[in-house]
Write a protein that holds these residues in place. Structure first.
Motif, PDB file in Angstrom:
ATOM      1  N   ILE A 120     -59.421  64.245 -19.911  1.00  0.00           N
ATOM      2  CA  ILE A 120     -60.156  63.186 -19.209  1.00  0.00           C
ATOM      3  C   ILE A 120     -59.436  61.856 -19.426  1.00  0.00           C
ATOM      4  O   ILE A 120     -59.107  61.472 -20.552  1.00  0.00           O
ATOM      5  CB  ILE A 120     -61.620  63.104 -19.706  1.00  0.00           C
ATOM      6  CG1 ILE A 120     -62.311  64.465 -19.485  1.00  0.00           C
ATOM      7  CG2 ILE A 120     -62.372  61.992 -18.971  1.00  0.00           C
ATOM      8  CD1 ILE A 120     -63.761  64.489 -19.910  1.00  0.00           C
ATOM      9  N   ASP A 121     -59.203  61.167 -18.327  1.00  0.00           N
ATOM     10  CA  ASP A 121     -58.379  59.961 -18.331  1.00  0.00           C
ATOM     11  C   ASP A 121     -58.947  58.859 -19.221  1.00  0.00           C
ATOM     12  O   ASP A 121     -60.155  58.689 -19.350  1.00  0.00           O
ATOM     13  CB  ASP A 121     -58.237  59.425 -16.909  1.00  0.00           C
ATOM     14  CG  ASP A 121     -57.188  58.336 -16.850  1.00  0.00           C
ATOM     15  OD1 ASP A 121     -56.003  58.657 -17.042  1.00  0.00           O
ATOM     16  OD2 ASP A 121     -57.563  57.162 -16.655  1.00  0.00           O
ATOM     17  N   ARG A 122     -58.045  58.087 -19.798  1.00  0.00           N
ATOM     18  CA  ARG A 122     -58.468  57.081 -20.773  1.00  0.00           C
ATOM     19  C   ARG A 122     -59.245  55.938 -20.154  1.00  0.00           C
ATOM     20  O   ARG A 122     -59.977  55.246 -20.861  1.00  0.00           O
ATOM     21  CB  ARG A 122     -57.297  56.594 -21.599  1.00  0.00           C
ATOM     22  CG  ARG A 122     -56.270  55.772 -20.878  1.00  0.00           C
ATOM     23  CD  ARG A 122     -55.352  55.135 -21.921  1.00  0.00           C
ATOM     24  NE  ARG A 122     -54.492  54.158 -21.315  1.00  0.00           N
ATOM     25  CZ  ARG A 122     -53.224  54.373 -20.979  1.00  0.00           C
ATOM     26  NH1 ARG A 122     -52.694  55.545 -21.186  1.00  0.00           N
ATOM     27  NH2 ARG A 122     -52.500  53.424 -20.441  1.00  0.00           N
ATOM     28  N   ILE A 129     -54.651  69.781 -16.973  1.00  0.00           N
ATOM     29  CA  ILE A 129     -54.675  68.752 -15.927  1.00  0.00           C
ATOM     30  C   ILE A 129     -54.757  67.401 -16.628  1.00  0.00           C
ATOM     31  O   ILE A 129     -55.728  67.126 -17.342  1.00  0.00           O
ATOM     32  CB  ILE A 129     -55.904  68.927 -14.995  1.00  0.00           C
ATOM     33  CG1 ILE A 129     -55.878  70.302 -14.331  1.00  0.00           C
ATOM     34  CG2 ILE A 129     -55.922  67.816 -13.950  1.00  0.00           C
ATOM     35  CD1 ILE A 129     -54.681  70.544 -13.453  1.00  0.00           C
ATOM     36  N   ASP A 130     -53.722  66.589 -16.409  1.00  0.00           N
ATOM     37  CA  ASP A 130     -53.630  65.276 -17.061  1.00  0.00           C
ATOM     38  C   ASP A 130     -54.360  64.235 -16.214  1.00  0.00           C
ATOM     39  O   ASP A 130     -54.485  64.390 -15.003  1.00  0.00           O
ATOM     40  CB  ASP A 130     -52.147  64.902 -17.180  1.00  0.00           C
ATOM     41  CG  ASP A 130     -51.883  63.927 -18.318  1.00  0.00           C
ATOM     42  OD1 ASP A 130     -52.851  63.384 -18.895  1.00  0.00           O
ATOM     43  OD2 ASP A 130     -50.700  63.703 -18.626  1.00  0.00           O
ATOM     44  N   ASP A 131     -54.835  63.185 -16.857  1.00  0.00           N
ATOM     45  CA  ASP A 131     -55.476  62.053 -16.161  1.00  0.00           C
ATOM     46  C   ASP A 131     -56.621  62.499 -15.277  1.00  0.00           C
ATOM     47  O   ASP A 131     -56.821  61.965 -14.177  1.00  0.00           O
ATOM     48  CB  ASP A 131     -54.441  61.266 -15.312  1.00  0.00           C
ATOM     49  CG  ASP A 131     -53.245  60.812 -16.126  1.00  0.00           C
ATOM     50  OD1 ASP A 131     -53.352  60.751 -17.356  1.00  0.00           O
ATOM     51  OD2 ASP A 131     -52.201  60.526 -15.520  1.00  0.00           O
ATOM     52  N   PHE A 132     -57.373  63.493 -15.744  1.00  0.00           N
ATOM     53  CA  PHE A 132     -58.472  64.030 -14.936  1.00  0.00           C
ATOM     54  C   PHE A 132     -59.514  62.940 -14.682  1.00  0.00           C
ATOM     55  O   PHE A 132     -59.920  62.224 -15.598  1.00  0.00           O
ATOM     56  CB  PHE A 132     -59.132  65.209 -15.660  1.00  0.00           C
ATOM     57  CG  PHE A 132     -60.209  65.879 -14.853  1.00  0.00           C
ATOM     58  CD1 PHE A 132     -59.889  66.840 -13.908  1.00  0.00           C
ATOM     59  CD2 PHE A 132     -61.541  65.530 -15.024  1.00  0.00           C
ATOM     60  CE1 PHE A 132     -60.872  67.453 -13.150  1.00  0.00           C
ATOM     61  CE2 PHE A 132     -62.540  66.137 -14.271  1.00  0.00           C
ATOM     62  CZ  PHE A 132     -62.198  67.092 -13.326  1.00  0.00           C
ATOM     63  N   ALA A 139     -60.293  64.444 -24.641  1.00  0.00           N
ATOM     64  CA  ALA A 139     -60.555  63.066 -24.219  1.00  0.00           C
ATOM     65  C   ALA A 139     -59.358  62.217 -24.609  1.00  0.00           C
ATOM     66  O   ALA A 139     -58.929  62.228 -25.764  1.00  0.00           O
ATOM     67  CB  ALA A 139     -61.823  62.540 -24.886  1.00  0.00           C
ATOM     68  N   GLU A 140     -58.804  61.495 -23.646  1.00  0.00           N
ATOM     69  CA  GLU A 140     -57.640  60.637 -23.892  1.00  0.00           C
ATOM     70  C   GLU A 140     -58.075  59.203 -24.163  1.00  0.00           C
ATOM     71  O   GLU A 140     -59.056  58.736 -23.598  1.00  0.00           O
ATOM     72  CB  GLU A 140     -56.763  60.575 -22.648  1.00  0.00           C
ATOM     73  CG  GLU A 140     -56.035  61.832 -22.264  1.00  0.00           C
ATOM     74  CD  GLU A 140     -54.999  61.530 -21.186  1.00  0.00           C
ATOM     75  OE1 GLU A 140     -55.383  61.092 -20.090  1.00  0.00           O
ATOM     76  OE2 GLU A 140     -53.811  61.717 -21.464  1.00  0.00           O
ATOM     77  N   GLY A 141     -57.322  58.502 -24.985  1.00  0.00           N
ATOM     78  CA  GLY A 141     -57.548  57.068 -25.150  1.00  0.00           C
ATOM     79  C   GLY A 141     -58.760  56.726 -25.997  1.00  0.00           C
ATOM     80  O   GLY A 141     -59.391  55.689 -25.801  1.00  0.00           O
TER      81      GLY A 141
HETATM   82 MG    MG Z   1     -53.062  61.100 -19.297  1.00  0.00          MG
END
Ligand code: MG
Ligand code: C2E
Ligand code: MG
Ligand code: MG
Length: 279
Positions: A202-204, A179-182, A236-238
């Motif tokens: 997890i969204d940035r 799941i992207d941009d959670f 964890a993104e970003g």
């Molecule tokens: Mg994303």
């Protein structure tokens, strides 16, 4: 006088709108030819294991080398591709290319290398996705278990019955689902229990605040605890700073992705091994 100013403003506004919709239309025409003209590129951003900071995989990120406008990022053209349905063919190309590159890297001795590929809501809703994924895997020899399809929450929420069916079909191929941009959507957490999901990213925006805002930190910790109790992995993104890295390591996050470890880049520029800057 007031009225006249208002009238002028309206005219200026209308002219601006028609110019931008004209631009979008021109881009749409170009987009139709871009696949044949081989103008798409994939850039790869490393995803590192949280404790080792060694690259364990990459996310494929689409770029368009436009003949006049230069290298375009997805925000400029993916919405147009979605709206026109062109994303279906483009997405098929992305899957094929990403699997080929992943297979190359595995052959070069990068053991267990994983590849993440974005799938838009429009692509996900179309029946052809399953065949595209099957084809990309077969032609590249890339192992299904190393392919991760990134889908946003909103793709799953529009029609959950259909979404569940699609995900189960994809899972029969042996691929994994992320799941992207959670944390950005109006998410009903119930779907995490019902749907065959393997990873949450997890969204940035949340990660960007995690070392500065107690509430963001609390949400990230709660998301990690929940995901782990459901046996999901967390990316964890970003991630950009050492402080974020330390906090995420301490919270037992599984993988990290962000400019700290590398920006999206052409395959030749991709680096393996430890990617954390000295701290
Ligand atoms: Mg994303
Ligand atoms: P995404 O899937 O959430 O991809 C992550 C985005 O965050 C990428 O932007 C990446 O460059 C950016 N990013 C990564 N680390 C950092 C960081 O530390 N700081 C900051 N500020 N940004 C970071 P990009 O490449 O512009 O892609 C934007 C979105 O376009 C993607 O978001 C994805 O939703 C979509 N997209 C990209 N490639 C494809 C594709 O092949 N197909 C489809 N359907 N959508 C795609
Ligand atoms: Mg960008
Ligand atoms: Mg993504």
């Amino acid at each position: 006088e007031c009225k006249r100013a208002g009238g002028n403003q309206l005219r200026i506004h209308a002219a601006g709108m028609s110019r931008s919709s004209l631009e979008a239309f021109a881009l749409e025409l170009d987009l139709r030819a871009a696949l044949e003209r081989e103008e798409f590129r994939l850039h790869y951003q490393p995803i590192v294991g949280a404790s080792s900071c060694h690259a364990r995989g990459a996310e494929a990120l689409l770029r368009w080398q436009h003949p006049e406008h230069g290298l375009l990022e997805p925000d400029r053209f993916v919405p147009i591709a979605d709206r026109t349905g062109l994303i279906v063919d483009i997405g098929g190309w992305v899957l094929a290319q990403a699997c080929l590159q992943g297979a190359r890297w595995r052959k070069e001795g990068v053991e267990g290398f994983e590849m993440s590929v974005n799938v838009s809501a429009v692509q996900f809703a179309r029946p052809g996705l399953l065949a595209q994924v099957e084809c990309a895997l077969a032609q590249s020899g890339f192992p299904p278990s190393a392919l991760i399809l990134e889908i946003t929450e909103s793709s799953l929420m529009s029609d959950t019955g259909h979404a569940e069916q699609c995900l189960r079909a994809l899972k029969t191929l042996g691929v994994r689902i992320a799941i992207d941009d959670f944390g950005t959507g109006y998410s009903s957490l119930a779907y995490l229990r019902r749907l065959p999901i393997d990873v949450i990213k997890i969204d940035r925006e949340l990660i960007g605040e995690v070392d500065r805002d107690n509430d963001a930190e609390a949400i990230v910790r709660a998301a990690l605890a929940m995901a782990h109790s459901l046996r999901l992995k967390v990316v964890a993104e970003g991630v950009e700073t050492a402080a974020q890295e330390i906090l995420l390591q301490a919270s037992c996050c599984d993988s990290l992705q962000g400019f700290r470890y590398g920006r999206p880049a052409v395959p030749a520029a991709f680096r393996f091994g430890s990617l954390t800057p000295d701290r």
